[in-house]
Write a protein that holds these residues in place. Structure first.
Motif, mmCIF file in Angstrom:
data_model
loop_
_atom_site.group_PDB
_atom_site.id
_atom_site.type_symbol
_atom_site.label_atom_id
_atom_site.label_comp_id
_atom_site.label_asym_id
_atom_site.label_seq_id
_atom_site.Cartn_x
_atom_site.Cartn_y
_atom_site.Cartn_z
ATOM 1 N N VAL A 39 0.868 -1.179 0.000
ATOM 2 C CA VAL A 39 0.000 0.000 0.000
ATOM 3 C C VAL A 39 0.902 1.225 0.000
ATOM 4 O O VAL A 39 1.619 1.475 0.960
ATOM 5 C CB VAL A 39 -0.940 0.007 1.221
ATOM 6 N N ALA B 217 -6.040 -5.923 0.781
ATOM 7 C CA ALA B 217 -6.062 -4.649 1.497
ATOM 8 C C ALA B 217 -7.502 -4.311 1.828
ATOM 9 O O ALA B 217 -8.353 -4.257 0.932
ATOM 10 C CB ALA B 217 -5.436 -3.540 0.658
ATOM 11 N N ARG C 30 -7.197 3.616 -0.992
ATOM 12 C CA ARG C 30 -5.921 2.935 -0.899
ATOM 13 C C ARG C 30 -5.311 2.817 -2.295
ATOM 14 O O ARG C 30 -6.002 2.446 -3.246
ATOM 15 C CB ARG C 30 -6.076 1.537 -0.282
#
Length: 464
Positions: free
Chosen positions: A275, A294, A302
């Motif tokens: 990320v 994620a 993100r």
């Protein structure tokens, strides 16, 4: 750049419109409001004016052009009702911007002075909040707090400097329960001043959104809070979501914003990623770690990055299993192991199209069952080896060697090398060299096709 309502889109690639005399008070000459109706992913728009940057690719979307006016980038957003194709076989009556929901992506460069004209063609007042931006309080777009609402037929002007690079969103702060549930949202990208900073080869963006549209209907139920039945990326559900096409060994960034009512663990197959960005900015390199999923909470963004080292067709999807289905019913009983044969015979006398469902499990990818008009099957789409049995928040990252730098065309299905596909076990004797056996060849993929096949049978008309 198909179906743009602007004359030849200024010969196809130019983003800048000739500067006009625009009054900040009277807005005597508005920038032209460009619209887009095609649901496919549009090519990136290379800037023809202003400072250079590497443009993004909006999945099943496009980037809004601008004009330069005395050093200011001017955009024109039109809030209006739109008709959006969710996937082949279903369209929805939504609200959006410039002909689509979500609205077009806005791309600027850090330090740009930006002016956005917002015209309201909705039946009620609206506003635009620039989610995550640093700007003057009076430009924050919160109806009743920082500005009056934009009444139907009126145009408001927002003006500020894009102070920091990053990924942001825009959406109303006016009657949010209705307007966001109807699809009013969009992406905003502020590129860094230095084009080499955090540079990648391919940069994709899309928003997570969700709707509750009853089978056979076309307008969302705006008062739903939890039980949505269509989980979408940029108001598209699989098999209507385009693939993310990348060249092998590309550095790839995917920016994902969540404006649904729940979190989404987004999972990538075949690669690990880090990320690298949030709504608040870039994550420091020392604070990154490898992941394959994620979780993106409500109101968050993100940005994930990875090296596309592995060729193939790799799934990218939300890992909540009910978010990869369409037209879901929440009150369906579990019928696994229940013999329904006697009931089937009786019901079929009254409803000839009736089918027994769920007695052996939930798989319906191969079924052909009657559906109301304008309704998607729960699972749809054909892959190279049969039904994909997916819907909703699902797409494919297609990694291929030898693609041109800016080639985003669908290359078709991956043709796996011989011996690299899972196969049926045929007993030990078939593999013993002494018996003349050898490992069987992997099944061949079906021919590559860019057409999505959805097995839908509409109910036949019955005489009453």
């Amino acid at each position: 750049m198909n179906h743009l309502s602007r004359r030849a889109f200024l010969q196809g690639s130019a983003l800048a419109v000739s500067a006009g005399a625009v009054s900040r008070i009277a807005a005597a000459s508005l920038p032209e409001a460009v619209t887009q109706t095609q649901a496919g992913t549009q090519p990136p728009l290379t800037p023809a004016s202003g400072r250079p940057y590497q443009p993004v690719v909006t999945l099943n979307g496009w980037t809004l052009p601008w004009r330069m006016n005395k050093g200011v980038k001017e955009f024109h957003l039109v809030a209006e009702p739109v008709l959006r194709e969710i996937a082949p076989g279903m369209k929805a009556n939504l609200w959006g911007y410039n002909g689509q929901s979500p609205g077009p992506t806005i791309e600027v460069v850090e330090g740009d002075r930006v002016r956005i004209f917002v015209t309201n063609k909705l039946p009620e007042h609206t506003s635009v909040h620039w989610h995550g931006q640093r700007l003057p309080n009076g430009m924050d777009g919160v109806t009743g707090l920082t500005q009056p609402g934009i009444k139907p037929g009126k145009t408001f002007v927002y003006e500020f400097t894009a102070r920091r690079a990053g990924t942001f969103m825009y959406h109303p702060h006016a009657d949010e329960m209705v307007q966001m549930a109807m699809g009013m949202m969009g992406f905003w990208i502020t590129h860094p001043k230095d084009p080499s900073f955090m540079r990648v080869d391919r940069d994709f963006v899309f928003l997570l959104n969700a709707y509750d549209i009853e089978p056979g209907a076309a307008t969302p139920r705006v008062n739903e809070m939890t039980d949505f039945n269509l989980w979408t990326w940029n108001s598209r559900a699989f098999p209507g979501i385009d693939p993310l096409v990348v060249r092998q060994h590309d550095r790839v960034r995917i920016r994902i914003g969540n404006l649904t009512m729940t979190n989404h663990p987004i999972h990538l197959h075949g690669h690990e990623f880090v990320v690298t960005g949030t709504d608040g900015g870039w994550t420091p390199p020392a604070g990154r770690w490898p992941e394959v999923s994620a979780d993106i909470a409500v109101g968050q963004m993100r940005a994930i990055e990875f090296d596309a080292s592995e060729p193939g067709d790799w799934a990218l999807h939300c890992h909540k299993s009910h978010h990869t289905m369409n037209a879901m019913g929440h009150e369906v009983p579990t019928m696994i192991g229940v013999d329904q044969s006697s009931e089937l015979k009786k019901i079929s006398q009254l409803i000839p199209d009736y089918m027994v469902m769920g007695d052996k499990g939930g798989s319906m990818g191969e079924m052909e069952m009657p559906l109301p008009d304008n309704t998607l099957p729960m699972m749809g789409g054909q892959g190279p080896y049969g039904s994909l049995e997916m819907g909703g928040m699902f797409s494919v990252v297609k990694v291929r060697a030898g693609l041109a730098r800016n080639d985003y065309r669908d290359p078709g299905w991956y043709r796996a090398p011989a011996g690299s596909v899972a196969y049926e076990w045929q007993g030990a004797a078939a593999y013993l060299p002494s018996a003349g056996g050898s490992r069987p060849a992997a099944p061949a993929a079906s021919p590559s096709s860019k057409e999505t096949v959805v097995n839908v049978v509409k109910p036949a008309a019955h005489k009453h």
